[in-house]
Design a protein around this motif. Structure first.
Motif: not given
Length: 238
Positions: A31, A34, A182, A185, A196
């Protein structure tokens, strides 16, 4: 003193530096990659403001907004240093660039796009860095957050003063963006910082209510002490 001048006087000068990679929270690696990829949104947000400056932006807001554009360039540099230290995920980088193009081409006013991106995307990613990142990420996040508070306030003032609206399609793009970040997650993780739903709900509340009490930890969260960094990793403050 007008509200734009008050915001300008709240600013603090800082200079990003190249950090070294530390240890991030277990389970947060993907995450964070990202979230870091969305640094590609920093300069477009500055471009949104530049475009607005060529149109109907209130005269009193211009000095502040021009300063905010310079901040975005600094944020891009600071997050680039973090990416250099930790490396990047090429697939995430490519998807972030596609998302950037979607934001750039969206038809809502540029001030509105900047406000939504900063309020409901960046204000989620920065606490994510604070909660799950290493010392360099936490320090970088704290410095950028101080700037972004002023940016969101400024853009919200202009947005309201000029009577702009947020379209449903821009909100949909906001949701798609934060959902993509997210996605690695789980929504059932007992650790809220790896959950998330915790982060998606925060984005929704920031979007619709302008606040997310669950992120209040960022006001008092532990900022790394100087002895956790090599001297070269510490940002330079005026």
């Amino acid at each position: 003193m007008n509200p734009y001048q008050k915001l300008l006087e709240r600013k603090r000068t800082w200079t990003p530096v190249q950090t070294t990679a530390g240890t991030v929270k277990e389970g947060a690696h993907d995450v964070l990659k990202r979230a870091l990829a969305l640094r590609h949104m920093e300069l477009p947000v500055g471009e949104f403001i530049n475009e607005a400056l060529s149109s109907e932006v209130p005269e009193l807001a211009r000095e502040l907004l021009m300063s905010n554009v310079k901040d975005e360039e600094k944020h891009d540099l600071a997050l680039g240093f973090i990416a250099n230290a930790h490396g990047v995920d090429e697939k995430a980088e490519a998807e972030a660039i596609r998302l950037r193009e979607a934001w750039t081409s969206h038809s809502d006013h540029t001030i509105t796009k900047a406000m939504v991106a900063e309020r409901a995307i960046f204000f989620v990613l920065l606490p994510l860095f604070r909660a799950t990142g290493d010392a360099g990420m936490r320090t970088c996040s704290a410095d950028i957050s101080r700037d972004e508070q002023i940016h969101v306030a400024a853009n919200s003032l202009v947005h309201t003063e000029l009577g702009y609206n947020i379209s449903p399609s821009l909100d949909k793009l906001r949701k798609a963006t934060i959902n993509w970040v997210m996605q690695p997650l789980s929504a059932s993780n007992p650790d809220k910082y790896l959950n998330k739903k915790f982060w998606l709900d925060s984005s929704d509340r920031l979007m619709y209510e302008g606040k997310a009490p669950e992120l209040a930890f960022t006001r008092s969260s532990r900022v790394p002490a100087f002895f956790e960094h090599a001297n070269s990793d510490l940002p330079q403050y005026a």
